[in-house]
Motif scaffolding. Structure first.
Motif, mmCIF file in Angstrom:
data_model
loop_
_atom_site.group_PDB
_atom_site.id
_atom_site.type_symbol
_atom_site.label_atom_id
_atom_site.label_comp_id
_atom_site.label_asym_id
_atom_site.label_seq_id
_atom_site.Cartn_x
_atom_site.Cartn_y
_atom_site.Cartn_z
ATOM 1 N N VAL A 85 -1.189 6.626 -2.374
ATOM 2 C CA VAL A 85 -0.640 7.031 -3.666
ATOM 3 C C VAL A 85 0.245 5.915 -4.198
ATOM 4 C CG1 VAL A 85 0.676 8.761 -4.931
ATOM 5 C CG2 VAL A 85 -0.637 9.430 -2.909
ATOM 6 N N PRO A 86 -0.159 5.240 -5.276
ATOM 7 C CA PRO A 86 0.651 4.140 -5.826
ATOM 8 C C PRO A 86 2.063 4.602 -6.171
ATOM 9 C CG PRO A 86 -1.532 4.164 -6.831
ATOM 10 C CD PRO A 86 -1.416 5.425 -6.027
ATOM 11 N N GLY A 87 3.034 3.803 -5.763
ATOM 12 C CA GLY A 87 4.414 4.127 -6.047
ATOM 13 C C GLY A 87 5.030 5.116 -5.089
ATOM 14 N N VAL A 88 4.236 5.667 -4.189
ATOM 15 C CA VAL A 88 4.734 6.664 -3.232
ATOM 16 C C VAL A 88 4.487 6.218 -1.790
ATOM 17 C CG1 VAL A 88 4.602 9.073 -2.466
ATOM 18 C CG2 VAL A 88 4.345 8.514 -4.892
ATOM 19 N N THR A 89 3.272 5.797 -1.485
ATOM 20 C CA THR A 89 2.924 5.418 -0.107
ATOM 21 C C THR A 89 2.467 3.969 -0.016
ATOM 22 O OG1 THR A 89 0.622 6.128 -0.330
ATOM 23 C CG2 THR A 89 2.219 7.800 0.378
ATOM 24 N N ASP A 90 2.959 3.123 -0.905
ATOM 25 C CA ASP A 90 2.510 1.727 -0.935
ATOM 26 C C ASP A 90 2.725 1.038 0.404
ATOM 27 O OD1 ASP A 90 1.820 1.609 -3.769
ATOM 28 O OD2 ASP A 90 3.969 1.803 -4.117
ATOM 29 N N LEU A 91 1.730 0.294 0.827
ATOM 30 C CA LEU A 91 1.843 -0.521 2.034
ATOM 31 C C LEU A 91 2.531 -1.836 1.682
ATOM 32 C CD1 LEU A 91 -1.794 -0.055 3.416
ATOM 33 C CD2 LEU A 91 0.255 1.228 4.079
ATOM 34 N N ASP A 92 3.326 -2.348 2.606
ATOM 35 C CA ASP A 92 3.978 -3.647 2.404
ATOM 36 C C ASP A 92 2.984 -4.731 2.782
ATOM 37 O OD1 ASP A 92 5.479 -6.015 2.611
ATOM 38 O OD2 ASP A 92 7.292 -4.904 3.115
ATOM 39 N N PRO A 93 2.570 -5.569 1.828
ATOM 40 C CA PRO A 93 1.540 -6.570 2.134
ATOM 41 C C PRO A 93 1.954 -7.581 3.188
ATOM 42 C CG PRO A 93 2.521 -6.967 -0.029
ATOM 43 C CD PRO A 93 2.995 -5.623 0.419
ATOM 44 N N ALA A 94 3.267 -7.762 3.380
ATOM 45 C CA ALA A 94 3.729 -8.755 4.350
ATOM 46 C C ALA A 94 3.785 -8.213 5.768
ATOM 47 C CB ALA A 94 5.109 -9.272 3.942
ATOM 48 N N LEU A 95 3.793 -6.893 5.920
ATOM 49 C CA LEU A 95 3.862 -6.299 7.253
ATOM 50 C C LEU A 95 2.483 -6.212 7.885
ATOM 51 C CD1 LEU A 95 6.429 -3.367 6.838
ATOM 52 C CD2 LEU A 95 6.826 -5.691 7.671
ATOM 53 N N THR A 96 2.458 -6.226 9.196
ATOM 54 C CA THR A 96 1.193 -6.112 9.917
ATOM 55 C C THR A 96 0.818 -4.642 10.119
ATOM 56 O OG1 THR A 96 2.221 -6.054 12.100
ATOM 57 C CG2 THR A 96 1.746 -8.234 11.171
ATOM 58 N N VAL A 97 -0.405 -4.433 10.553
ATOM 59 C CA VAL A 97 -0.866 -3.082 10.871
ATOM 60 C C VAL A 97 0.020 -2.472 11.950
ATOM 61 C CG1 VAL A 97 -2.758 -1.757 11.883
ATOM 62 C CG2 VAL A 97 -3.243 -3.529 10.167
ATOM 63 N N ALA A 98 0.319 -3.239 12.990
ATOM 64 C CA ALA A 98 1.152 -2.744 14.088
ATOM 65 C C ALA A 98 2.539 -2.365 13.592
ATOM 66 C CB ALA A 98 1.258 -3.801 15.188
ATOM 67 N N GLU A 99 3.111 -3.170 12.711
ATOM 68 C CA GLU A 99 4.454 -2.884 12.193
ATOM 69 C C GLU A 99 4.474 -1.599 11.372
ATOM 70 O OE1 GLU A 99 6.255 -7.430 11.950
ATOM 71 O OE2 GLU A 99 4.988 -6.649 10.310
ATOM 72 N N HIS A 100 3.455 -1.403 10.554
ATOM 73 C CA HIS A 100 3.366 -0.163 9.776
ATOM 74 C C HIS A 100 3.252 1.052 10.701
ATOM 75 C CE1 HIS A 100 3.282 -1.068 5.507
ATOM 76 N NE2 HIS A 100 2.580 -2.147 5.760
ATOM 77 N N LEU A 101 2.417 0.945 11.718
ATOM 78 C CA LEU A 101 2.225 2.068 12.642
ATOM 79 C C LEU A 101 3.499 2.363 13.417
ATOM 80 C CD1 LEU A 101 -1.312 1.095 13.955
ATOM 81 C CD2 LEU A 101 -0.790 3.069 12.507
ATOM 82 N N HIS A 102 4.176 1.327 13.872
ATOM 83 C CA HIS A 102 5.413 1.506 14.625
ATOM 84 C C HIS A 102 6.485 2.140 13.757
ATOM 85 C CE1 HIS A 102 8.502 0.831 17.597
ATOM 86 N NE2 HIS A 102 9.220 0.099 16.751
ATOM 87 N N GLU A 103 6.610 1.670 12.526
ATOM 88 C CA GLU A 103 7.601 2.226 11.612
ATOM 89 C C GLU A 103 7.342 3.708 11.356
ATOM 90 O OE1 GLU A 103 9.459 0.721 7.471
ATOM 91 O OE2 GLU A 103 7.326 1.248 7.375
ATOM 92 N N ARG A 104 6.068 4.064 11.119
ATOM 93 C CA ARG A 104 5.753 5.457 10.846
ATOM 94 C C ARG A 104 6.013 6.333 12.074
ATOM 95 N NH1 ARG A 104 2.955 7.978 6.834
ATOM 96 N NH2 ARG A 104 3.853 6.211 5.683
ATOM 97 N N THR A 153 -2.787 -8.190 12.163
ATOM 98 C CA THR A 153 -3.323 -8.478 10.831
ATOM 99 C C THR A 153 -2.370 -7.950 9.761
ATOM 100 O OG1 THR A 153 -5.584 -8.277 11.674
ATOM 101 C CG2 THR A 153 -5.287 -8.178 9.281
ATOM 102 N N ALA A 154 -2.000 -8.817 8.820
ATOM 103 C CA ALA A 154 -1.125 -8.402 7.726
ATOM 104 C C ALA A 154 -1.910 -7.547 6.733
ATOM 105 C CB ALA A 154 -0.535 -9.611 7.017
ATOM 106 N N VAL A 155 -1.233 -6.638 6.074
ATOM 107 C CA VAL A 155 -1.888 -5.768 5.099
ATOM 108 C C VAL A 155 -2.573 -6.588 4.006
ATOM 109 C CG1 VAL A 155 -1.413 -4.116 3.235
ATOM 110 C CG2 VAL A 155 -0.474 -3.731 5.500
ATOM 111 N N ARG A 156 -1.978 -7.705 3.613
ATOM 112 C CA ARG A 156 -2.574 -8.528 2.549
ATOM 113 C C ARG A 156 -3.951 -9.059 2.934
ATOM 114 N NH1 ARG A 156 1.485 -12.274 4.313
ATOM 115 N NH2 ARG A 156 2.779 -11.717 2.534
ATOM 116 N N ASP A 157 -4.254 -9.072 4.229
ATOM 117 C CA ASP A 157 -5.542 -9.594 4.704
ATOM 118 C C ASP A 157 -6.575 -8.493 4.965
ATOM 119 O OD1 ASP A 157 -4.609 -12.247 4.683
ATOM 120 O OD2 ASP A 157 -3.677 -11.984 6.652
ATOM 121 N N LEU A 158 -6.220 -7.262 4.667
ATOM 122 C CA LEU A 158 -7.157 -6.158 4.861
ATOM 123 C C LEU A 158 -8.076 -6.010 3.662
ATOM 124 C CD1 LEU A 158 -4.776 -3.367 6.262
ATOM 125 C CD2 LEU A 158 -6.323 -4.839 7.568
#
Length: 242
Positions: A85-104, A153-158
């Protein structure tokens, strides 16, 4: 995870510049695949947010798993999750997949768990979080080993579909009974759209009720249209979120 039924009767949301959506009525059972169909700007996202307890409807009634809207918005938020959902669940393009999963996983532990769970030994909590993450990734069909740099892998590379799968996986970590997904077919080729619908269908078949915003719904979905007379195309951006 057991899904929830979703019903609406004459549901509408009015913002400062007019109606975002109005006159929405439908009924869907637990584990349904619900497609919110309409043109961009027709109030699709507002309806998705309203039915997941994030926006307050102006008129009509709705119920999600027995929790009435708008009276019990908090209860609906607790049993639902959002993805893409844009503006609500935006992924940080600089963070990696692992970082997003760990944060969540950390957020889930802090805000989504019980006090008893927080008092368990650290090793047990870590093992539980790993199981949650692995189950969510499997349900979302995201293979970390197949990514260019694996979990690093960074989100920007997905690719677009990979990013959507990651967003779905992050939402599923919370084990929602209703999963709301926005813009499921935005800028996707036909084959990619079919891939996304296959993913959402599999999540629904596993038990979680899925509500997905789209421009064209698949034939096997419960179709909810936001096309209605008197609805303004710019009301979406003006309507306030709860």
């Amino acid at each position: 995870m057991t899904g929830v039924g979703v019903t609406a009767r004459g549901l509408g949301l009015e913002g400062p510049r007019g109606w975002a959506f109005r006159g929405v009525s439908f009924e869907a059972g637990p584990g349904s695949l619900i497609a919110v169909e309409g043109a961009s700007g027709s109030g699709r996202t507002c309806l998705l947010l309203a039915l997941t307890g994030r926006m307050r409807p102006t008129e009509g009634l709705a119920a999600v798993g027995g929790a009435a809207l708008p009276k019990h918005m908090g209860a609906v938020r607790r049993l639902s999750g959002l993805a893409h959902v844009p503006g609500v669940t935006d992924l940080d393009p600089a963070l990696t997949v692992a970082e997003h999963l760990h944060e969540r996983a950390l957020l889930q532990r802090r805000f989504g768990g019980s006090l008893r769970g927080l008092l368990r030994p650290r090793a047990e909590r870590v093992a539980e979080e790993r199981l949650r993450v692995d189950a969510a990734l499997e349900a979302a069909g995201l293979d970390r080993d197949a990514l260019p740099k694996g979990s690093r892998t960074a989100v920007r590379d997905l690719e677009r579909v990979e990013a959507l799968r990651l967003s779905v996986a992050l939402a599923l970590i919370g084990r929602p009974r209703l999963l709301g997904v926005d813009d499921t077919d935005l800028k996707l080729a036909d084959a990619e759209r079919a891939e996304v619908w296959a993913l959402l269908r599999s999540v629904a078949e596993a038990g979680t009720t899925v509500m997905a915003v789209c421009s064209e719904a698949p034939e096997d979905a419960v179709v909810v249209s936001t096309a209605s007379e008197g609805v303004t195309t710019d009301a979406l951006t003006e309507a306030g979120r709860a």
